[in-house]
Motif scaffolding. Structure first.
Motif, PDB file in Angstrom:
ATOM      1  N   GLY A  75       2.468  -5.123  -7.257  1.00 14.58           N
ATOM      2  CA  GLY A  75       1.737  -6.154  -7.760  1.00 14.58           C
ATOM      3  C   GLY A  75       0.318  -5.647  -8.566  1.00 14.58           C
ATOM      4  N   ASP A  76       0.259  -4.524  -8.841  1.00 14.36           N
ATOM      5  CA  ASP A  76      -1.206  -3.838  -9.385  1.00 14.36           C
ATOM      6  C   ASP A  76      -0.708  -3.656 -10.812  1.00 14.36           C
ATOM      7  N   PRO A  77      -1.354  -4.652 -11.782  1.00 12.18           N
ATOM      8  CA  PRO A  77      -1.013  -4.354 -13.148  1.00 12.18           C
ATOM      9  C   PRO A  77      -1.393  -2.967 -13.994  1.00 12.18           C
ATOM     10  N   LEU A  78      -2.809  -2.701 -13.267  1.00 11.63           N
ATOM     11  CA  LEU A  78      -3.245  -1.473 -13.646  1.00 11.63           C
ATOM     12  C   LEU A  78      -2.464  -0.074 -13.300  1.00 11.63           C
ATOM     13  N   LEU A  79      -1.930  -0.258 -12.031  1.00 12.02           N
ATOM     14  CA  LEU A  79      -0.862   0.801 -11.901  1.00 12.02           C
ATOM     15  C   LEU A  79       0.448   0.747 -12.431  1.00 12.02           C
ATOM     16  N   ALA A  80       1.030  -0.544 -12.829  1.00  7.78           N
ATOM     17  CA  ALA A  80       2.135  -0.643 -13.778  1.00  7.78           C
ATOM     18  C   ALA A  80       1.718   0.238 -14.982  1.00  7.78           C
ATOM     19  N   ALA A  81       0.581  -0.103 -15.687  1.00  7.30           N
ATOM     20  CA  ALA A  81      -0.089   0.572 -16.831  1.00  7.30           C
ATOM     21  C   ALA A  81       0.141   2.081 -16.861  1.00  7.30           C
ATOM     22  N   SER A  82      -0.224   2.533 -15.716  1.00 11.27           N
ATOM     23  CA  SER A  82       0.127   4.063 -15.618  1.00 11.27           C
ATOM     24  C   SER A  82       1.481   4.546 -15.584  1.00 11.27           C
ATOM     25  N   VAL A  83       2.312   3.696 -15.065  1.00 12.54           N
ATOM     26  CA  VAL A  83       3.472   4.000 -14.998  1.00 12.54           C
ATOM     27  C   VAL A  83       4.248   3.958 -16.444  1.00 12.54           C
ATOM     28  N   ALA A  84       3.685   3.040 -17.078  1.00 13.46           N
ATOM     29  CA  ALA A  84       4.008   2.927 -18.715  1.00 13.46           C
ATOM     30  C   ALA A  84       3.666   4.107 -19.243  1.00 13.46           C
ATOM     31  N   TYR A  85       2.463   4.691 -19.076  1.00 13.43           N
ATOM     32  CA  TYR A  85       2.008   5.850 -19.612  1.00 13.43           C
ATOM     33  C   TYR A  85       2.964   6.926 -19.466  1.00 13.43           C
ATOM     34  N   VAL A  86       3.316   7.267 -18.283  1.00 11.86           N
ATOM     35  CA  VAL A  86       4.336   8.395 -17.603  1.00 11.86           C
ATOM     36  C   VAL A  86       5.600   8.103 -18.280  1.00 11.86           C
ATOM     37  N   ARG A  87       5.989   6.729 -18.423  1.00 13.02           N
ATOM     38  CA  ARG A  87       7.450   6.503 -19.071  1.00 13.02           C
ATOM     39  C   ARG A  87       7.613   7.102 -20.283  1.00 13.02           C
ATOM     40  N   THR A  88       6.612   7.329 -21.022  1.00 14.16           N
ATOM     41  CA  THR A  88       6.437   7.774 -22.399  1.00 14.16           C
ATOM     42  C   THR A  88       7.315   9.375 -22.409  1.00 14.16           C
ATOM     43  N   GLU A  89       7.128   9.999 -21.302  1.00  7.72           N
ATOM     44  CA  GLU A  89       7.802  11.215 -21.333  1.00  7.72           C
ATOM     45  C   GLU A  89       9.348  11.226 -21.666  1.00  7.72           C
ATOM     46  N   THR A  90       9.812  10.119 -21.285  1.00 15.10           N
ATOM     47  CA  THR A  90      11.451   9.967 -21.389  1.00 15.10           C
ATOM     48  C   THR A  90      11.656   9.694 -23.035  1.00 15.10           C
ATOM     49  N   PHE A  91      10.981   9.125 -23.598  1.00 13.29           N
ATOM     50  CA  PHE A  91      10.958   9.015 -25.103  1.00 13.29           C
ATOM     51  C   PHE A  91      10.552  10.048 -25.723  1.00 13.29           C
ATOM     52  N   PHE A  92       9.696  11.209 -25.431  1.00 10.76           N
ATOM     53  CA  PHE A  92       9.241  12.322 -25.917  1.00 10.76           C
ATOM     54  C   PHE A  92      10.285  13.291 -25.580  1.00 10.76           C
ATOM     55  N   ALA A  93      11.012  13.199 -24.564  1.00  9.13           N
ATOM     56  CA  ALA A  93      12.376  13.833 -24.304  1.00  9.13           C
ATOM     57  C   ALA A  93      13.548  13.539 -25.280  1.00  9.13           C
ATOM     58  N   GLU A 153      12.028   6.287 -12.973  1.00  4.20           N
ATOM     59  CA  GLU A 153      12.907   4.801 -12.733  1.00  4.20           C
ATOM     60  C   GLU A 153      12.392   4.503 -11.186  1.00  4.20           C
ATOM     61  N   LEU A 154      12.181   5.444 -10.364  1.00  6.46           N
ATOM     62  CA  LEU A 154      11.896   5.238  -8.855  1.00  6.46           C
ATOM     63  C   LEU A 154       9.995   4.656  -9.009  1.00  6.46           C
ATOM     64  N   MET A 155       9.360   5.250  -9.892  1.00  7.29           N
ATOM     65  CA  MET A 155       7.980   4.603  -9.914  1.00  7.29           C
ATOM     66  C   MET A 155       8.114   3.389 -10.515  1.00  7.29           C
ATOM     67  N   ALA A 191       9.035   1.293  -7.603  1.00  8.72           N
ATOM     68  CA  ALA A 191       7.937   1.247  -6.514  1.00  8.72           C
ATOM     69  C   ALA A 191       6.739   0.424  -7.077  1.00  8.72           C
ATOM     70  N   VAL A 192       6.370   0.478  -8.286  1.00 13.50           N
ATOM     71  CA  VAL A 192       5.201  -0.006  -8.748  1.00 13.50           C
ATOM     72  C   VAL A 192       5.540  -1.748  -8.834  1.00 13.50           C
ATOM     73  N   SER A 193       6.789  -2.213  -8.789  1.00 14.56           N
ATOM     74  CA  SER A 193       7.051  -3.695  -8.838  1.00 14.56           C
ATOM     75  C   SER A 193       6.972  -4.129  -7.579  1.00 14.56           C
ATOM     76  N   GLU A 194       6.845  -3.375  -6.564  1.00 19.41           N
ATOM     77  CA  GLU A 194       6.519  -3.678  -4.980  1.00 19.41           C
ATOM     78  C   GLU A 194       5.061  -3.861  -4.739  1.00 19.41           C
ATOM     79  N   GLU A 254       0.891  -1.202  -0.256  1.00 20.87           N
ATOM     80  CA  GLU A 254       0.034   0.066  -0.013  1.00 20.87           C
ATOM     81  C   GLU A 254       1.008   1.368   0.034  1.00 20.87           C
ATOM     82  N   LEU A 255       1.939   1.377   0.761  1.00 21.12           N
ATOM     83  CA  LEU A 255       2.779   2.625   0.888  1.00 21.12           C
ATOM     84  C   LEU A 255       3.733   2.528  -0.662  1.00 21.12           C
ATOM     85  N   ALA A 256       3.998   1.571  -1.111  1.00 21.02           N
ATOM     86  CA  ALA A 256       4.740   1.644  -2.330  1.00 21.02           C
ATOM     87  C   ALA A 256       3.589   2.096  -3.426  1.00 21.02           C
ATOM     88  N   GLU A 257       2.355   1.988  -3.258  1.00 18.97           N
ATOM     89  CA  GLU A 257       1.350   2.332  -4.306  1.00 18.97           C
ATOM     90  C   GLU A 257       1.475   4.007  -4.001  1.00 18.97           C
TER      91      GLU A 257
END
Length: 395
Positions: A192-210, A182-184, A187-190, A152-155
């Motif tokens: 175990g919520d695939p939907l939260l992992a999907a939201s992190v993948a959404y945000v990770r796109t920023e690194t590709f934009f940059a 990277e910290l997201m 933390a999301v690996s701790e 819960e705290l990792a979330e």
């Protein structure tokens, strides 16, 4: 503690109070901000100055960014940038947090939910001022928590990191943004919520934009889409739809019109199945997809730009859509209008974006580019264009 002269600030407070829906009285503002009525009256009359703490309390009561009330509008920008080193220091010690108090989990969850509201509302000064301490507290809580509470705290860490990343990315601190992402992912690996992992993948796109690595970003998003199970619930539909929505934009940046259209169609079909809302920190629904239709059209450019104008001619973002998303719609619409030779319309769209989310608009690189272009192209209303260009540091 700095004190801001009250004259111009007081007039702005009175203005925003008067345009609230419904209109807010001085007494209601005083009650909401936990400030004496006499103090509110004196501030509005310009008879006394305003401390930073008082200004933030009044802005919170009015539900606006404090920078909209300041006499020096660049002060908010400076305050955000000044907070970035403190944020970097917090991240450097994420696994060895300092000693300090830790609130109960339900209070931490409420604090993180507030930080999420600031993010989607483009209230970056509040994030910069409050989230570093919140991240320190969450790190302390996580390191000392029993195994049963760590997920819960990792979330909560994921969501708080994402709010901090909004500031880092929008203000051009790209290395800091990459570190937060990277910290997201850690933390999301701790969690175990695939939907939260999907939201992190959404945000990770920023690194590709940059990095302008658009094709790599599209591949990463398509892998994330494949990792989301077939949607059966509303949150699952929203998670998958948000990834398609994001993939459509980066496909457009990669000049892959076929992939952009395919992903946008998928996002539209999924959006029709759910109400507009915030799902795992990401806005998704029919209105969000509409805003992305404009984004995709502008990303593809050339003959696709007319699609952005058509969408804007038939539809406008509703007030309940997050401020960051609404302002983004008008920023991208302004670019489409500028490319189509509609300079006056482009300037109006930029002004609307500024009214909705001033910090998001001022920090957007397209706004600076387009404001500078408009100033070069136009001869009428030069003063207004110059003032706007100065405001967003285009000149």
């Amino acid at each position: 503690m700095s004190v801001i002269a009250g004259g111009g600030v007081g007039r702005r407070i009175a203005y925003y109070r008067s345009v609230m829906r419904p209109k807010m009285t001085q007494q209601q503002l005083a009650d909401a901000a936990c400030i004496a009525l006499g103090t509110i009256r004196k501030i509005e009359r310009g008879e006394r100055g305003v401390t930073d703490a008082t200004l933030e309390a009044i802005a919170a009561a009015l539900d606006i960014e404090p920078g909209r009330l300041r006499a020096d509008r660049l002060a908010a920008q400076s305050r955000v940038r000044e907070a970035l080193p403190a944020l970097s220091a917090v991240l450097a010690t994420y696994d060895i947090p300092d000693d300090g108090p830790v609130r109960p989990v339900h209070e931490l969850r409420a604090a993180v939910a507030e930080a999420v509201r600031w993010r989607v509302g483009a209230q970056y000064t509040r994030i910069a001022h409050n989230v570093p301490d919140l991240l320190s507290e969450l790190a302390r809580a996580y390191s000392a928590a029993p195994a049963a509470l760590r997920g819960e705290l990792a979330e909560l860490l994921v969501m708080a990191y994402r709010s901090a990343d909004a500031v880092a990315f929008k203000f051009g601190a790209l290395d800091l943004s990459a570190r937060l992402i990277e910290l997201m992912r850690w933390a999301v690996s701790e969690v175990g919520d695939p939907l939260l992992a999907a939201s992190v993948a959404y945000v990770r796109t920023e690194t590709f934009f940059a990095a302008r690595a658009h094709r790599a970003g599209l591949r990463a998003l398509e892998l994330a889409i494949d990792a989301v199970s077939a949607p059966a619930t509303t949150p699952e539909v929203a998670a998958r739809g948000a990834l398609h929505m994001r993939a459509a934009v980066i496909a457009g940046r990669a000049c892959d019109a076929s992939a952009a259209v395919t992903h946008l169609d998928e996002a539209r079909d999924l959006a029709d199945q759910v109400p507009e809302g915030i799902y795992r920190g990401t806005a998704f629904g029919p209105d969000s997809v509409r805003t992305h239709e404009v984004s995709v059209a502008v990303s593809l450019g050339d003959q696709h730009v007319s699609r952005a104008l058509k969408v804007a001619g038939e539809w406008k973002p509703p007030m309940d859509l997050p401020a960051e998303r609404r302002s983004g719609f008008y920023i991208e619409l302004a670019r489409a209008q500028l490319w189509s030779g509609l300079a006056d319309d482009a300037f109006e769209s930029l002004k609307v974006a500024r009214h909705i989310a001033p910090q998001h608009t001022r920090e957007h690189p397209w706004v600076r580019e387009d404001a500078a272009t408009l100033r070069r192209l136009k001869r009428a209303d030069v003063e207004s264009l110059t003032n706007f260009a100065e405001w967003c540091t285009a000149i």
